[in-house]
Design an enzyme around this catalytic site. Structure first.
Site, PDB file in Angstrom:
ATOM      1  N   HIS A 277      34.533 -75.641  24.049  1.00  0.00           N
ATOM      2  CA  HIS A 277      33.164 -75.357  23.586  1.00  0.00           C
ATOM      3  C   HIS A 277      32.302 -74.967  24.781  1.00  0.00           C
ATOM      4  O   HIS A 277      31.270 -74.339  24.634  1.00  0.00           O
ATOM      5  CB  HIS A 277      32.558 -76.565  22.865  1.00  0.00           C
ATOM      6  CG  HIS A 277      32.401 -77.774  23.722  1.00  0.00           C
ATOM      7  ND1 HIS A 277      33.468 -78.556  24.096  1.00  0.00           N
ATOM      8  CD2 HIS A 277      31.325 -78.316  24.318  1.00  0.00           C
ATOM      9  CE1 HIS A 277      33.029 -79.538  24.863  1.00  0.00           C
ATOM     10  NE2 HIS A 277      31.733 -79.411  25.026  1.00  0.00           N
TER      11      HIS A 277
ATOM     12  N   LYS B 147      38.362 -79.274  31.770  1.00  0.00           N
ATOM     13  CA  LYS B 147      38.543 -80.114  32.956  1.00  0.00           C
ATOM     14  C   LYS B 147      39.401 -81.306  32.585  1.00  0.00           C
ATOM     15  O   LYS B 147      39.220 -81.911  31.528  1.00  0.00           O
ATOM     16  CB  LYS B 147      37.154 -80.594  33.422  1.00  0.00           C
ATOM     17  CG  LYS B 147      37.139 -81.311  34.737  1.00  0.00           C
ATOM     18  CD  LYS B 147      36.827 -80.382  35.874  1.00  0.00           C
ATOM     19  CE  LYS B 147      37.007 -81.031  37.229  1.00  0.00           C
ATOM     20  NZ  LYS B 147      38.408 -81.315  37.572  1.00  0.00           N
TER      21      LYS B 147
ATOM     22  N   LYS C 282      34.245 -87.468  27.180  1.00  0.00           N
ATOM     23  CA  LYS C 282      33.710 -88.007  28.437  1.00  0.00           C
ATOM     24  C   LYS C 282      32.763 -87.003  29.094  1.00  0.00           C
ATOM     25  O   LYS C 282      31.653 -87.351  29.493  1.00  0.00           O
ATOM     26  CB  LYS C 282      34.904 -88.287  29.376  1.00  0.00           C
ATOM     27  CG  LYS C 282      34.579 -89.062  30.605  1.00  0.00           C
ATOM     28  CD  LYS C 282      35.824 -89.244  31.470  1.00  0.00           C
ATOM     29  CE  LYS C 282      36.966 -89.900  30.733  1.00  0.00           C
ATOM     30  NZ  LYS C 282      38.128 -90.179  31.594  1.00  0.00           N
TER      31      LYS C 282
ATOM     32  N   ASP D  90      27.266 -85.345  30.480  1.00  0.00           N
ATOM     33  CA  ASP D  90      26.655 -84.037  30.735  1.00  0.00           C
ATOM     34  C   ASP D  90      27.316 -83.280  31.880  1.00  0.00           C
ATOM     35  O   ASP D  90      26.620 -82.710  32.731  1.00  0.00           O
ATOM     36  CB  ASP D  90      25.149 -84.192  31.038  1.00  0.00           C
ATOM     37  CG  ASP D  90      24.324 -84.277  29.776  1.00  0.00           C
ATOM     38  OD1 ASP D  90      24.772 -83.732  28.746  1.00  0.00           O
ATOM     39  OD2 ASP D  90      23.249 -84.902  29.811  1.00  0.00           O
TER      40      ASP D  90
ATOM     41  N   LYS E  78      43.983 -81.815  29.976  1.00  0.00           N
ATOM     42  CA  LYS E  78      44.769 -82.802  30.729  1.00  0.00           C
ATOM     43  C   LYS E  78      46.142 -82.212  30.994  1.00  0.00           C
ATOM     44  O   LYS E  78      46.607 -81.340  30.251  1.00  0.00           O
ATOM     45  CB  LYS E  78      44.922 -84.099  29.904  1.00  0.00           C
ATOM     46  CG  LYS E  78      45.251 -85.302  30.754  1.00  0.00           C
ATOM     47  CD  LYS E  78      44.010 -85.848  31.433  1.00  0.00           C
ATOM     48  CE  LYS E  78      44.329 -86.983  32.389  1.00  0.00           C
ATOM     49  NZ  LYS E  78      43.083 -87.639  32.849  1.00  0.00           N
TER      50      LYS E  78
ATOM     51  N   SER F  30      33.829 -84.925  40.450  1.00  0.00           N
ATOM     52  CA  SER F  30      34.590 -83.664  40.403  1.00  0.00           C
ATOM     53  C   SER F  30      33.655 -82.503  40.068  1.00  0.00           C
ATOM     54  O   SER F  30      33.794 -81.402  40.613  1.00  0.00           O
ATOM     55  CB  SER F  30      35.676 -83.732  39.324  1.00  0.00           C
ATOM     56  OG  SER F  30      36.833 -84.325  39.833  1.00  0.00           O
TER      57      SER F  30
HETATM   58  P1  NAD Z   1      47.057 -94.965  40.448  1.00  0.00           P
HETATM   59  O1  NAD Z   1      48.418 -94.394  40.266  1.00  0.00           O
HETATM   60  O2  NAD Z   1      46.337 -94.758  41.727  1.00  0.00           O
HETATM   61  O3  NAD Z   1      47.064 -96.551  40.177  1.00  0.00           O
HETATM   62  C1  NAD Z   1      47.642 -97.166  39.062  1.00  0.00           C
HETATM   63  C2  NAD Z   1      47.986 -98.586  39.486  1.00  0.00           C
HETATM   64  O4  NAD Z   1      48.441 -99.320  38.355  1.00  0.00           O
HETATM   65  C3  NAD Z   1      49.114 -98.635  40.531  1.00  0.00           C
HETATM   66  O5  NAD Z   1      48.766 -99.532  41.565  1.00  0.00           O
HETATM   67  C4  NAD Z   1      50.311 -99.142  39.720  1.00  0.00           C
HETATM   68  O6  NAD Z   1      51.237 -99.876  40.507  1.00  0.00           O
HETATM   69  C5  NAD Z   1      49.628-100.015  38.701  1.00  0.00           C
HETATM   70  N1  NAD Z   1      50.417-100.206  37.488  1.00  0.00           N
HETATM   71  C6  NAD Z   1      51.270 -99.340  36.885  1.00  0.00           C
HETATM   72  N2  NAD Z   1      51.815 -99.898  35.803  1.00  0.00           N
HETATM   73  C7  NAD Z   1      51.310-101.142  35.708  1.00  0.00           C
HETATM   74  C8  NAD Z   1      51.495-102.210  34.802  1.00  0.00           C
HETATM   75  N3  NAD Z   1      52.308-102.112  33.759  1.00  0.00           N
HETATM   76  N4  NAD Z   1      50.804-103.360  35.011  1.00  0.00           N
HETATM   77  C9  NAD Z   1      49.960-103.470  36.060  1.00  0.00           C
HETATM   78  N5  NAD Z   1      49.761-102.497  36.963  1.00  0.00           N
HETATM   79  C10 NAD Z   1      50.417-101.343  36.784  1.00  0.00           C
HETATM   80  O7  NAD Z   1      46.214 -94.406  39.198  1.00  0.00           O
HETATM   81  P2  NAD Z   1      44.643 -94.283  39.072  1.00  0.00           P
HETATM   82  O8  NAD Z   1      44.250 -92.923  39.486  1.00  0.00           O
HETATM   83  O9  NAD Z   1      44.015 -95.483  39.668  1.00  0.00           O
HETATM   84  O10 NAD Z   1      44.490 -94.314  37.477  1.00  0.00           O
HETATM   85  C11 NAD Z   1      44.523 -95.523  36.736  1.00  0.00           C
HETATM   86  C12 NAD Z   1      43.920 -95.283  35.364  1.00  0.00           C
HETATM   87  O11 NAD Z   1      42.598 -94.764  35.523  1.00  0.00           O
HETATM   88  C13 NAD Z   1      44.650 -94.272  34.492  1.00  0.00           C
HETATM   89  O12 NAD Z   1      44.526 -94.657  33.138  1.00  0.00           O
HETATM   90  C14 NAD Z   1      43.875 -92.990  34.714  1.00  0.00           C
HETATM   91  O13 NAD Z   1      44.006 -92.076  33.641  1.00  0.00           O
HETATM   92  C15 NAD Z   1      42.481 -93.552  34.810  1.00  0.00           C
HETATM   93  N6  NAD Z   1      41.525 -92.684  35.503  1.00  0.00           N
HETATM   94  C16 NAD Z   1      41.719 -92.273  36.786  1.00  0.00           C
HETATM   95  C17 NAD Z   1      40.768 -91.473  37.412  1.00  0.00           C
HETATM   96  C18 NAD Z   1      40.890 -91.070  38.856  1.00  0.00           C
HETATM   97  O14 NAD Z   1      39.917 -90.485  39.390  1.00  0.00           O
HETATM   98  N7  NAD Z   1      41.966 -91.348  39.533  1.00  0.00           N
HETATM   99  C19 NAD Z   1      39.632 -91.044  36.703  1.00  0.00           C
HETATM  100  C20 NAD Z   1      39.446 -91.479  35.392  1.00  0.00           C
HETATM  101  C21 NAD Z   1      40.406 -92.298  34.804  1.00  0.00           C
END
Ligand code: NAD
Length: 476
Positions: free
Chosen positions: A66, A71, A95, A100, A107, A364
């Site tokens: 839209h 992103k 999100k 905004d 993804k 971002s």
């Molecule tokens: P990451 O890979 O840096 O960290 C994930 C952590 O979770 C790791 O330390 C891993 O060992 C741990 N982990 C994996 N499986 C696990 C389990 N079963 N139990 C406990 N710990 C476990 O990833 P991230 O970038 O921190 O992302 C984490 C979440 O945040 C995801 O759902 C991602 O979609 C969301 N997210 C990330 C961002 C970003 O900027 N990185 C932005 C928005 C949302």
């Protein structure tokens, strides 16, 4: 991870969407147009590694266009599948609308265990995956802009940006094809910490509203609140670090992939992080009780539970046992639709993912704008701001001396007041403003509408209304 009786991740997101959409007056058909994923692309490609060809499967889904570019991050994990990527793309649409950020939702994911491959191998795999997406404009500064997610970071983003540049050598905006890059490759100050920082700002804003805090059966400020955190990766580490070091929260448990650590007096986040880096897990960390069944620790009594690892960790099998007053969804989709209902009935307040982890996409957005503007934030105004502040300080000191008032400005005040805002300060200020505004938009609906009893439904209503507005403006 989802319990067998529960719908898939994507259906879970759709169920939450439907609950909110039923409370909005939308013209026939528009609800479906917003909900469905526009397109999903699956690619299988081979890379010659360790003497043979290995075939990898990757995805890029565009949920909504839209507004463009679309992103959304790229995830590296063995569990990646099309359903998950589509669910995450849908969450990105909502999100971005909520905070905004002028993007549609997308993804990507690659089915790979990043720990299995060394750095040069990861580079070859990432460049090949990027090549497949770039040649179809599924990575493009004005059409589709990825970012890091689970299993990827600034290293992968730098490779992707470079790959795009090799394939579009005359595109002056090539850096804006991906965000979350290292600073020396066109990144922005504060992007790595952004999602965790956003979690902190979200929590702070919640605690600025005593009525909202009371709804969670809590009182007071963040100071002294007991926090259980799952996942000490990029998001979880920064959230836990900032909440404990700057807001006085006590991190009573950290749950990682190999088990959990408990210390009711508070875990030292930096030390645990260091331990994980050098031991590939939390096991063996001194000064804490080690629990091999980490998931069980999600049920430990606490004030704030922050799932920051992955989706569906709180589902119908464990929701009834959750003992947290407030859940802040730092991960995407950590609470299934079934668990959401159980927790709402228990009176637990949930700060939804599309709000709580929006710090990443917000910064971002700033990085993308910086890349298109080809200039670092603060470069034009910082010294001018400093010299104007110096004028005020000089004048105050002159008045004090002339009138023999005996005033002196404290050195700390002078130092802080005279310092002009650099990129990091501006990014944090923009992020703080975004999180506050988004919370207030959700809250407005939460507290004024009798038919809306939770923040997630309120967040969906804000987001869906904005996306609907864009479609109407497009004349659909
Ligand atoms: P990451 O890979 O840096 O960290 C994930 C952590 O979770 C790791 O330390 C891993 O060992 C741990 N982990 C994996 N499986 C696990 C389990 N079963 N139990 C406990 N710990 C476990 O990833 P991230 O970038 O921190 O992302 C984490 C979440 O945040 C995801 O759902 C991602 O979609 C969301 N997210 C990330 C961002 C970003 O900027 N990185 C932005 C928005 C949302």
């Amino acid at each position: 991870m989802t319990a067998p009786q529960e719908p898939s991740f994507r259906s879970s997101v759709d169920l939450m969407f439907n609950r909110a959409a039923s409370l909005i007056d939308l013209e026939p058909g528009l609800e479906e147009k917003i909900r469905v994923c526009n397109a999903s692309y699956t690619v299988r490609f081979g890379v010659r590694l360790r003497g043979r060809i290995h075939t990898f499967t990757g995805y890029r889904s565009v949920h909504s266009e839209h507004t463009v570019p679309a992103k959304g991050g790229i995830r590296y994990a063995m569990s990646v599948n099309q359903d998950e990527v589509e669910a995450l793309a849908a969450l990105m649409t909502y999100k971005c609308a909520l905070v905004d950020a002028p993007f549609g939702g997308a993804k990507g994911g690659l089915r790979i265990d990043p720990r299995h491959w060394d750095e040069p191998e990861m580079e070859r795999i990432t460049r090949r995956f990027a090549f497949e997406l770039i040649k179809r404009d599924l990575i493009h500064p004005s059409q589709n802009v990825p970012a890091p997610d689970m299993g990827t970071g600034e290293r992968e983003m730098a490779w992707i940006a470079d790959q795009y540049h090799r394939m579009h050598t005359t595109d002056i905006n090539f850096r804006a094809c991906v965000t979350g890059k290292p600073l020396n490759a066109g990144g922005i100050e504060g992007r790595t910490e952004a999602t965790g920082r956003g979690v902190q700002y979200a929590a702070r804003e919640f605690f600025r509203h005593p009525d909202d805090v009371a709804k969670a059966h809590l009182a007071g400020s963040l100071d002294g609140k007991r926090v259980v955190i799952q996942g000490l990766g990029n998001v979880g580490y920064h959230a836990a670090k900032f909440l404990s070091e700057e807001d006085g929260c006590i991190i009573t448990a950290i749950i990682e992939h190999d088990g959990a650590l408990i210390n009711d007096k508070g875990l030292h986040v930096e030390e645990v992080r260091h331990w994980i880096t050098s031991h590939q897990g939390v096991k063996g960390f001194p000064d804490a009780e080690y629990v091999p069944d980490g998931a069980k620790v999600l049920e430990k009594e606490c004030d704030i539970l922050i799932p920051a690892a992955m989706e569906a960790v709180i589902n119908i099998t464990n929701a009834a046992g959750i003992n947290a007053a407030l859940i802040i969804e730092a991960a995407n989709g950590p609470v299934t639709a079934g668990a959401d209902q159980i927790l709402r009935e228990k009176g637990c307040v949930i700060m939804p993912d599309m709000f709580a982890n929006a710090g990443g996409v917000t910064v971002s957005y700033f990085e993308w704008v910086k890349n298109l503007g080809q200039i670092r934030f603060g470069r034009m105004g910082r010294r001018q701001e400093e010299s104007r502040h110096q004028l005020v300080v000089d004048e105050l000191e002159r008045l004090s001396a002339d009138k023999d008032l005996g005033w002196t400005l404290s050195p700390d005040f002078k130092q802080r007041y005279l310092r002009g805002a650099g990129e990091l300060e501006l990014v944090r200020s923009g992020l703080d403003d975004t999180m506050r505004e988004a919370y207030q938009a959700m809250r407005e609906i939460w507290v004024t509408r009798e038919d809306v009893t939770d923040l997630r439904t309120a967040a969906y209503i804000v987001a869906i209304s904005k996306v609907a507005g864009s479609y109407r403006a497009l004349g659909l």
